[in-house]
Design a protein around this motif. Structure first.
Motif, PDB file in Angstrom:
ATOM      1  N   LEU A  60      -8.166   1.721 -30.144  1.00 51.56           N
ATOM      2  CA  LEU A  60      -8.019   1.081 -31.451  1.00 51.56           C
ATOM      3  C   LEU A  60      -9.211   0.152 -31.683  1.00 51.56           C
ATOM      4  N   PRO A  61      -9.620  -0.009 -32.939  1.00 53.35           N
ATOM      5  CA  PRO A  61     -10.788  -0.856 -33.230  1.00 53.35           C
ATOM      6  C   PRO A  61     -10.426  -2.341 -33.175  1.00 53.35           C
ATOM      7  N   ILE A  62     -10.221  -2.838 -31.950  1.00 56.04           N
ATOM      8  CA  ILE A  62      -9.823  -4.227 -31.787  1.00 56.04           C
ATOM      9  C   ILE A  62     -10.734  -4.914 -30.775  1.00 56.04           C
ATOM     10  N   THR A  63     -10.948  -6.190 -31.001  1.00 52.40           N
ATOM     11  CA  THR A  63     -11.740  -6.982 -30.055  1.00 52.40           C
ATOM     12  C   THR A  63     -10.792  -7.637 -29.050  1.00 52.40           C
ATOM     13  N   LEU A  64     -11.346  -8.081 -27.962  1.00 53.15           N
ATOM     14  CA  LEU A  64     -10.557  -8.791 -26.960  1.00 53.15           C
ATOM     15  C   LEU A  64      -9.895 -10.018 -27.588  1.00 53.15           C
ATOM     16  N   GLU A  65     -10.655 -10.740 -28.401  1.00 51.83           N
ATOM     17  CA  GLU A  65     -10.134 -11.959 -29.029  1.00 51.83           C
ATOM     18  C   GLU A  65      -8.980 -11.641 -29.973  1.00 51.83           C
ATOM     19  N   SER A  66      -9.113 -10.580 -30.760  1.00 46.54           N
ATOM     20  CA  SER A  66      -8.035 -10.257 -31.697  1.00 46.54           C
ATOM     21  C   SER A  66      -6.795  -9.755 -30.954  1.00 46.54           C
ATOM     22  N   GLU A  67      -6.982  -9.019 -29.865  1.00 41.90           N
ATOM     23  CA  GLU A  67      -5.838  -8.550 -29.082  1.00 41.90           C
ATOM     24  C   GLU A  67      -5.147  -9.724 -28.397  1.00 41.90           C
ATOM     25  N   GLU A  68      -5.921 -10.668 -27.879  1.00 43.79           N
ATOM     26  CA  GLU A  68      -5.329 -11.869 -27.269  1.00 43.79           C
ATOM     27  C   GLU A  68      -4.502 -12.632 -28.298  1.00 43.79           C
ATOM     28  N   ALA A  69      -5.061 -12.815 -29.493  1.00 47.91           N
ATOM     29  CA  ALA A  69      -4.359 -13.550 -30.544  1.00 47.91           C
ATOM     30  C   ALA A  69      -3.085 -12.822 -30.958  1.00 47.91           C
ATOM     31  N   TYR A  70      -3.173 -11.498 -31.084  1.00 46.59           N
ATOM     32  CA  TYR A  70      -2.002 -10.698 -31.474  1.00 46.59           C
ATOM     33  C   TYR A  70      -0.899 -10.813 -30.423  1.00 46.59           C
ATOM     34  N   LEU A  71      -1.258 -10.630 -29.160  1.00 42.78           N
ATOM     35  CA  LEU A  71      -0.252 -10.694 -28.094  1.00 42.78           C
ATOM     36  C   LEU A  71       0.320 -12.105 -27.959  1.00 42.78           C
ATOM     37  N   LYS A  72      -0.498 -13.114 -28.156  1.00 44.87           N
ATOM     38  CA  LYS A  72      -0.022 -14.499 -28.111  1.00 44.87           C
ATOM     39  C   LYS A  72       1.028 -14.727 -29.197  1.00 44.87           C
ATOM     40  N   GLN A  73       0.768 -14.204 -30.375  1.00 41.72           N
ATOM     41  CA  GLN A  73       1.683 -14.334 -31.510  1.00 41.72           C
ATOM     42  C   GLN A  73       3.027 -13.661 -31.208  1.00 41.72           C
ATOM     43  N   LEU A  74       3.017 -12.592 -30.419  1.00 38.09           N
ATOM     44  CA  LEU A  74       4.250 -11.853 -30.112  1.00 38.09           C
ATOM     45  C   LEU A  74       5.070 -12.491 -28.999  1.00 38.09           C
ATOM     46  N   GLU A  75       4.466 -13.357 -28.197  1.00 35.16           N
ATOM     47  CA  GLU A  75       5.094 -13.838 -26.968  1.00 35.16           C
ATOM     48  C   GLU A  75       6.494 -14.410 -27.164  1.00 35.16           C
ATOM     49  N   ASN A  76       6.730 -15.118 -28.254  1.00 32.03           N
ATOM     50  CA  ASN A  76       8.054 -15.715 -28.478  1.00 32.03           C
ATOM     51  C   ASN A  76       8.724 -15.202 -29.749  1.00 32.03           C
ATOM     52  N   SER A  77       8.221 -14.100 -30.275  1.00 27.10           N
ATOM     53  CA  SER A  77       8.754 -13.558 -31.525  1.00 27.10           C
ATOM     54  C   SER A  77      10.114 -12.899 -31.311  1.00 27.10           C
ATOM     55  N   SER A  78      10.981 -13.046 -32.292  1.00 24.04           N
ATOM     56  CA  SER A  78      12.254 -12.315 -32.275  1.00 24.04           C
ATOM     57  C   SER A  78      12.184 -11.117 -33.234  1.00 24.04           C
ATOM     58  N   ASN A  79      11.019 -10.925 -33.853  1.00 23.55           N
ATOM     59  CA  ASN A  79      10.831  -9.828 -34.798  1.00 23.55           C
ATOM     60  C   ASN A  79       9.972  -8.695 -34.258  1.00 23.55           C
ATOM     61  N   ASP A  80       9.077  -9.008 -33.348  1.00 24.54           N
ATOM     62  CA  ASP A  80       8.121  -8.029 -32.845  1.00 24.54           C
ATOM     63  C   ASP A  80       7.953  -8.219 -31.342  1.00 24.54           C
ATOM     64  N   VAL A  81       7.831  -7.108 -30.616  1.00 25.79           N
ATOM     65  CA  VAL A  81       7.677  -7.206 -29.173  1.00 25.79           C
ATOM     66  C   VAL A  81       6.891  -6.006 -28.646  1.00 25.79           C
ATOM     67  N   ILE A  82       6.172  -6.239 -27.571  1.00 26.11           N
ATOM     68  CA  ILE A  82       5.575  -5.152 -26.798  1.00 26.11           C
ATOM     69  C   ILE A  82       5.980  -5.385 -25.347  1.00 26.11           C
ATOM     70  N   PHE A  83       6.582  -4.369 -24.745  1.00 24.66           N
ATOM     71  CA  PHE A  83       6.851  -4.392 -23.315  1.00 24.66           C
ATOM     72  C   PHE A  83       5.828  -3.488 -22.651  1.00 24.66           C
ATOM     73  N   VAL A  84       5.333  -3.907 -21.499  1.00 26.70           N
ATOM     74  CA  VAL A  84       4.405  -3.078 -20.731  1.00 26.70           C
ATOM     75  C   VAL A  84       5.042  -2.706 -19.398  1.00 26.70           C
ATOM     76  N   ALA A  85       4.745  -1.492 -18.954  1.00 28.35           N
ATOM     77  CA  ALA A  85       5.130  -1.045 -17.622  1.00 28.35           C
ATOM     78  C   ALA A  85       3.880  -1.159 -16.769  1.00 28.35           C
ATOM     79  N   LYS A  86       4.010  -1.829 -15.619  1.00 30.28           N
ATOM     80  CA  LYS A  86       2.860  -2.017 -14.740  1.00 30.28           C
ATOM     81  C   LYS A  86       3.151  -1.424 -13.371  1.00 30.28           C
ATOM     82  N   ALA A  87       2.160  -0.711 -12.832  1.00 32.61           N
ATOM     83  CA  ALA A  87       2.199  -0.190 -11.469  1.00 32.61           C
ATOM     84  C   ALA A  87       1.081  -0.895 -10.715  1.00 32.61           C
ATOM     85  N   ASP A  88       1.427  -1.650  -9.720  1.00 31.64           N
ATOM     86  CA  ASP A  88       0.433  -2.418  -8.966  1.00 31.64           C
ATOM     87  C   ASP A  88      -0.451  -3.250  -9.892  1.00 31.64           C
TER      88      ASP A  88
END
Length: 176
Positions: free
Chosen positions: A47-75
């Motif tokens: 996606l055409p996103i910068t590191l800064e914009s992705e950080e800001a987007y994910l920060k905005q989602l951290e405590n949201s009750s309207n929007d969420v992203i869950f990640v699956a991590k292996a190691d």
């Protein structure tokens, strides 16, 4: 542990809410999944996103009750994600859902784990309906959705256009 066809099975999958610290890994993950499948709205360019914009987007989602992203991590590496985004105004009872897993990790239950986290979030935050769109020939994904109770409500005959060919998508929904 070794699974079918000699593939290593990663038993230490952690599912967690994405945070701003996941931004760089998320950008790399998106490029990888975009290059592995034609089921997404983007390809290997990510996606055409910068590191800064992705950080800001994910920060905005951290405590949201309207929007969420869950990640699956292996190691510690992101190998899958699922998102739910509440629609606005007269559609705020609904959320739009998306999910993806790196090809190497298909058929290991990660999609189900992510789906369960999304459904838990949806119930906790009073979503009434979850909508999704899925390639009509993506039988693996459709099977997952149907297993959790999603129902098909129609097909868009030209949802994507890839290499000058139209690709149909099914619209599905779940009453939470």
């Amino acid at each position: 542990e070794i699974g079918e066809k000699g593939k290593a099975i990663m038993m230490n999958i952690v599912i967690e809410r994405a945070t701003a610290k996941d931004a760089a890994a998320m950008i790399e993950y998106l490029k990888q999944i975009g290059g592995e499948t034609d089921n997404l709205t983007f390809g290997p360019e990510g996606l055409p996103i910068t590191l800064e914009s992705e950080e800001a987007y994910l920060k905005q989602l951290e405590n949201s009750s309207n929007d969420v992203i869950f990640v699956a991590k292996a190691d510690g590496k992101i190998v899958g994600d699922a998102s739910l985004n509440r629609l606005v105004r007269r559609m705020s009872h609904r959320g739009d859902f998306g999910i993806a897993v790196i090809k190497e990790y298909w058929n290991q239950g990660i999609g189900s784990q992510l789906m369960e986290k999304i459904l838990e979030f949806a119930k906790e935050n009073s979503f009434e309906i979850i909508d999704l769109q899925v390639r009509s020939d993506n039988l693996r994904a459709i099977h997952l959705y149907e297993r959790y109770g999603f129902k098909k409500m129609g097909t868009h005959p030209a949802f994507f256009k890839i290499n000058q060919e139209y690709v149909p998508f099914d619209y599905m929904y779940l009453e939470v």
